[in-house]
Design an enzyme around this catalytic site. Structure first.
Site, PDB file in Angstrom:
ATOM      1  N   HIS A   1       0.779  -1.224   0.034  1.00  0.00           N
ATOM      2  CA  HIS A   1      -0.050   0.045  -0.116  1.00  0.00           C
ATOM      3  C   HIS A   1       0.899   1.180   0.254  1.00  0.00           C
ATOM      4  CE1 HIS A   1       0.337  -0.850   4.248  1.00  0.00           C
ATOM      5  NE2 HIS A   1       0.649   0.444   4.497  1.00  0.00           N
TER       6      HIS A   1
ATOM      7  N   HIS B   1       4.132   6.960   3.986  1.00  0.00           N
ATOM      8  CA  HIS B   1       4.910   6.093   3.902  1.00  0.00           C
ATOM      9  C   HIS B   1       4.425   5.091   2.579  1.00  0.00           C
ATOM     10  CE1 HIS B   1       2.011   4.188   6.745  1.00  0.00           C
ATOM     11  NE2 HIS B   1       2.166   2.866   6.209  1.00  0.00           N
TER      12      HIS B   1
ATOM     13  N   GLU C   1       7.598   0.813   5.128  1.00  0.00           N
ATOM     14  CA  GLU C   1       6.996  -0.235   6.150  1.00  0.00           C
ATOM     15  C   GLU C   1       7.191  -1.303   5.263  1.00  0.00           C
ATOM     16  OE1 GLU C   1       2.766   0.084   6.415  1.00  0.00           O
ATOM     17  OE2 GLU C   1       2.963  -1.285   8.351  1.00  0.00           O
TER      18      GLU C   1
HETATM   19 CO    CO Z   1       1.013   1.313   6.177  1.00  0.00          CO
END
Ligand code: CO
Length: 132
Positions: free
Chosen positions: A7, A79, A128
């Site tokens: 994502h 992020h 991440e």
């Molecule tokens: Co995230």
């Protein structure tokens, strides 16, 4: 080591307005808001055919998103998340390569282990990693 883009997370100053914009203006499949107290955020996931968008909104006074929104009042990309097969192996490899891991492995918004990497080590991008 890294796999698919899981994502892209966008910090938003108004979660309802951002969700409505993705649903109505962009015609996306917008999920429900979920509070993530361990991460100090409320999130909404938007399912796209090839990845997801994570709308991030602060939860609580010490949310890590508060400072980001103070610097970026209109919101912005916060992020990006890459998938890994084994987060412990990934962490050990990254530490051996000299990358800074932020904190410990935690359970993320999809109930899977995640960790974050220092943006200064990755071209100004907070990364991440999520074990899938
Ligand atoms: Co995230």
């Amino acid at each position: 080591m890294i796999g698919r883009l899981n994502h892209v997370a966008i910090a938003v100053p108004d979660l309802d307005a951002a969700a409505a914009q993705y649903r109505n203006t962009l015609g996306a499949n917008v999920g429900p808001a979920q509070d993530e107290p361990d991460h100090g955020v409320t999130v909404i996931f938007i399912e796209l055919p090839n990845t997801k968008i994570e709308l991030l909104y602060p939860l609580g006074d010490d949310s890590p998103i508060n400072g980001f929104l103070a610097k970026n009042p209109a919101g912005g990309i916060h992020h990006i998340c890459y998938e890994v097969e084994d987060i412990t192996v990934a962490r050990d490899h990254l530490v051996a390569e000299g990358a800074r891991v932020l904190g410990d492995i935690k359970i993320g918004a999809h109930n899977k282990p995640v960790l974050f990497l220092h943006p200064k080590d990755f071209n100004g991008t907070l990364i991440e990693l999520e074990q899938v």
